[in-house]
Scaffold this motif. Structure first.
Motif, PDB file in Angstrom:
ATOM      1  N   GLU A  74       0.829  -1.207   0.000  1.00  0.00           N
ATOM      2  CA  GLU A  74       0.000   0.000   0.000  1.00  0.00           C
ATOM      3  C   GLU A  74       0.864   1.257   0.000  1.00  0.00           C
ATOM      4  N   ASN A  78       1.349   3.911  -3.251  1.00  0.00           N
ATOM      5  CA  ASN A  78       0.894   5.292  -3.045  1.00  0.00           C
ATOM      6  C   ASN A  78       2.041   6.280  -2.839  1.00  0.00           C
ATOM      7  N   SER A  80       4.599   8.923  -3.286  1.00  0.00           N
ATOM      8  CA  SER A  80       4.689  10.007  -4.264  1.00  0.00           C
ATOM      9  C   SER A  80       5.821  10.940  -3.855  1.00  0.00           C
TER      10      SER A  80
END
Length: 214
Positions: A74, A78, A80
């Protein structure tokens, strides 16, 4: 007459003794069966308890494995990164999860560490048009902590690029290109393949000098 009386008495005693022995045998049977029944029940209960403990232990292990993998995947999906110091923004508890995942699922560890560093390099090229130093190594190898919780150490574990006898001076984010070239099967994982394609596109623009106009 006396002999007749004696014979009768002897026969009577033998009959009584035989009956007594039979009663003892029957009594032993009566006592033995409940004991056997209790032993059988105890064994069954013990087996159920042991099986229950083993099942709970297996479920706990599976649950822990899933949790580490889920948390790592996860986060990596995600992740970034922003700017040159993005690697330092990764929380310590996530790095711990990566460390645990080494022993649980090495393939997953490899995939998600690769994704982190591929995203990082892509961000460096996009924001700054170059790779950035992600680690300065000490000249004295004894000063470097190979067990410290860092993503650089996770990459080092995965790639085996870090020679403990001869440390490099630096690592840059561009080191991921070498890893992907040597392990092209990782490009089959769609997120890695996507960011790798972005890296190639941006690198070509930088090489041709036309990226700066965009």
């Amino acid at each position: 007459m006396l002999n007749l009386v004696l014979n009768h008495a002897t026969n009577h005693i033998q009959t009584r003794c035989g009956a007594f022995k039979r009663n003892i045998v029957n009594l032993n049977k009566i006592l033995f069966l409940p004991i056997l029944f209790l032993l059988f029940n105890c064994n069954q209960k013990q087996e159920k308890t042991e099986n229950g403990i083993n099942s709970e232990s297996e479920l706990k292990t599976q649950s822990e494995s899933r949790n580490y993998k889920n948390e790592v995947s996860e986060f990596a999906l995600n992740f970034s990164p922003k700017g040159a110091s993005a690697l330092d923004s990764i929380p310590e508890n996530i790095i711990k999860d990566f460390r645990e995942l080494r022993a649980i699922d090495e393939i997953a560890h490899e995939k998600y560490v690769t994704l982190i560093f591929t995203k990082l390099y892509a961000e460096h090229l996009q924001c700054c048009h170059q790779s950035y130093i992600i680690k300065h190594f000490p000249a004295d190898k004894s000063e470097y902590d190979f067990d410290k919780l860092t993503m650089v150490n996770e990459f080092a574990f995965m790639s085996n690029y870090l020679d403990a006898e001869k440390l490099p001076e630096i690592w840059t984010s561009g080191i991921i290109e070498k890893w992907l070239t040597e392990n092209p099967e990782l490009l089959e994982f769609e997120p890695i393949g996507k960011y790798n394609q972005f890296i190639k596109t941006v690198s070509e623009k930088i090489k041709n000098g036309d990226y700066w106009d965009n």
